[in-house]
Write a protein that holds these residues in place. Sequence first.
Motif, short mmCIF file in Angstrom:
data_model
loop_
_atom_site.label_atom_id
_atom_site.label_comp_id
_atom_site.label_asym_id
_atom_site.label_seq_id
_atom_site.Cartn_x
_atom_site.Cartn_y
_atom_site.Cartn_z
N ILE A 1 0.84 -1.20 0.00
CA ILE A 1 0.00 0.00 0.00
C ILE A 1 0.87 1.25 0.00
N ALA A 2 1.97 1.22 0.72
CA ALA A 2 2.90 2.34 0.71
C ALA A 2 3.46 2.57 -0.70
N THR A 3 3.78 1.49 -1.38
CA THR A 3 4.26 1.60 -2.75
C THR A 3 3.19 2.19 -3.66
N LEU A 4 1.95 1.73 -3.50
CA LEU A 4 0.84 2.26 -4.29
C LEU A 4 0.63 3.74 -4.01
N ALA A 5 0.82 4.14 -2.76
CA ALA A 5 0.60 5.54 -2.38
C ALA A 5 1.57 6.46 -3.10
N ALA A 6 2.81 6.04 -3.24
CA ALA A 6 3.84 6.84 -3.91
C ALA A 6 3.90 8.24 -3.28
N GLU A 7 3.55 9.29 -4.04
CA GLU A 7 3.63 10.66 -3.52
C GLU A 7 2.44 11.04 -2.65
N MET A 8 1.41 10.21 -2.67
CA MET A 8 0.19 10.49 -1.90
C MET A 8 0.37 10.05 -0.44
N VAL A 9 -0.31 10.73 0.48
CA VAL A 9 -0.37 10.30 1.87
C VAL A 9 -1.65 9.47 2.03
N VAL A 10 -1.51 8.23 2.51
CA VAL A 10 -2.64 7.32 2.61
C VAL A 10 -2.74 6.77 4.03
N CYS A 11 -3.93 6.86 4.62
CA CYS A 11 -4.21 6.26 5.92
C CYS A 11 -5.10 5.04 5.71
N VAL A 12 -4.78 3.93 6.37
CA VAL A 12 -5.54 2.70 6.18
C VAL A 12 -5.62 1.92 7.49
N GLY A 13 -6.77 1.31 7.74
CA GLY A 13 -6.98 0.55 8.96
C GLY A 13 -6.81 -0.94 8.76
N TYR A 14 -6.37 -1.63 9.82
CA TYR A 14 -6.12 -3.08 9.75
C TYR A 14 -6.09 -3.64 11.17
N CYS A 15 -6.04 -4.96 11.28
CA CYS A 15 -5.84 -5.62 12.56
C CYS A 15 -4.35 -5.89 12.72
N GLU A 16 -3.75 -5.31 13.76
CA GLU A 16 -2.31 -5.44 13.95
C GLU A 16 -1.97 -6.57 14.92
N ALA A 17 -1.01 -7.37 14.53
CA ALA A 17 -0.45 -8.39 15.42
C ALA A 17 0.86 -7.87 15.98
N ALA A 18 0.97 -7.85 17.32
CA ALA A 18 2.19 -7.36 17.95
C ALA A 18 2.34 -7.97 19.34
N ASP A 19 3.46 -8.63 19.57
CA ASP A 19 3.79 -9.19 20.90
C ASP A 19 2.70 -10.09 21.45
N GLY A 20 2.09 -10.88 20.58
CA GLY A 20 1.07 -11.81 21.02
C GLY A 20 -0.31 -11.22 21.20
N ASP A 21 -0.47 -9.92 20.96
CA ASP A 21 -1.77 -9.26 21.08
C ASP A 21 -2.28 -8.84 19.70
N ARG A 22 -3.57 -8.50 19.66
CA ARG A 22 -4.22 -8.00 18.46
C ARG A 22 -4.75 -6.60 18.74
N TYR A 23 -4.57 -5.68 17.80
CA TYR A 23 -5.04 -4.31 17.98
C TYR A 23 -5.83 -3.86 16.76
N ASN A 24 -6.86 -3.08 17.01
CA ASN A 24 -7.53 -2.38 15.92
C ASN A 24 -6.66 -1.16 15.64
N ALA A 25 -6.02 -1.13 14.48
CA ALA A 25 -4.94 -0.16 14.26
C ALA A 25 -5.06 0.51 12.90
N ALA A 26 -4.26 1.56 12.73
CA ALA A 26 -4.19 2.28 11.45
C ALA A 26 -2.76 2.73 11.23
N VAL A 27 -2.36 2.77 9.97
CA VAL A 27 -1.07 3.32 9.60
C VAL A 27 -1.28 4.44 8.58
N CYS A 28 -0.35 5.36 8.55
CA CYS A 28 -0.32 6.42 7.55
C CYS A 28 0.99 6.28 6.78
N VAL A 29 0.90 6.14 5.47
CA VAL A 29 2.08 5.83 4.66
C VAL A 29 2.17 6.71 3.42
N THR A 30 3.39 6.79 2.90
CA THR A 30 3.65 7.27 1.54
C THR A 30 4.61 6.27 0.92
#
Length: 277
Positions: free
Chosen positions: A75-104
Amino acid sequence: MGAIRIGAVAAHFGRDLDFALQRITTLIDHARASGVSLLVLPDAALGGYLADLRHPDPHALPPALERDSPLVKQIATLAAEMVVCVGYCEAADGDRYNAAVCVTGDGMLGHHRKVHQPPGETIAYSPGDTFAAFDTPVGRLGMLIDYDKTFPESARSLALDGAEIVACLSAWPTSITNRAPRMTQDRQSRLFDLYDQARAAENQVVLVSSNQTGAMGGMRFLGQAKVVGPGGDILARTWSKAGIAVAELDVVAEIANARRVLHHLGELNPAAYRRTP
């Protein structure tokens, strides 16, 4: 910086990650053709949200992805010069989070884990514990997820951290306990718009609200993606249908104009407020 175009997405996303990537690719392409510099996709765009908020099936939860997963990098590659925010379920340290990232195309600019959880979500996700703004090519930005925006302190924390733009990523359904015959009469439909406009106006920031559409299990999502100006006025919206609400504005100039006489953040009086227990 001058005027930029901001897009808020209303679209349906389910469990199929390949299909989600195809849909995100199409949305980014359409946004780019419209000259959009900031695109905010819904919560749970990667893997979908819960099918039952009151009694989530622990064996049918959204797929959990690491923050640096290949899909997020795509998704970051697709964003290229654009700023894109996207939500997902994050796996981290054995837990699950309702999360979002902002990428270019240069990588990840910011990250947020949903702090406030409605009943039932605790079965599926662990809570986040912070709100933080971050710098992007379109200005200083902060993110909220779903229920976070119900609490004024959430957006206020981001505004005090210098956020000029607040991206609210949602998978916000119609009322579960008292569904109205028409979406326009639904209590949650009214609250969704009210919170968007109030959070923008009380902090005098630009608010970009995305949301899921369609249905998953017993959940029917509202859509109603929109861009709200720092005076609380809706600049563009999708209503209940899928699409991209696009508004063009000079963020810095609009905020400066809104704060020209009444500067809410500058006029706060924290010593008079009761501390949260």
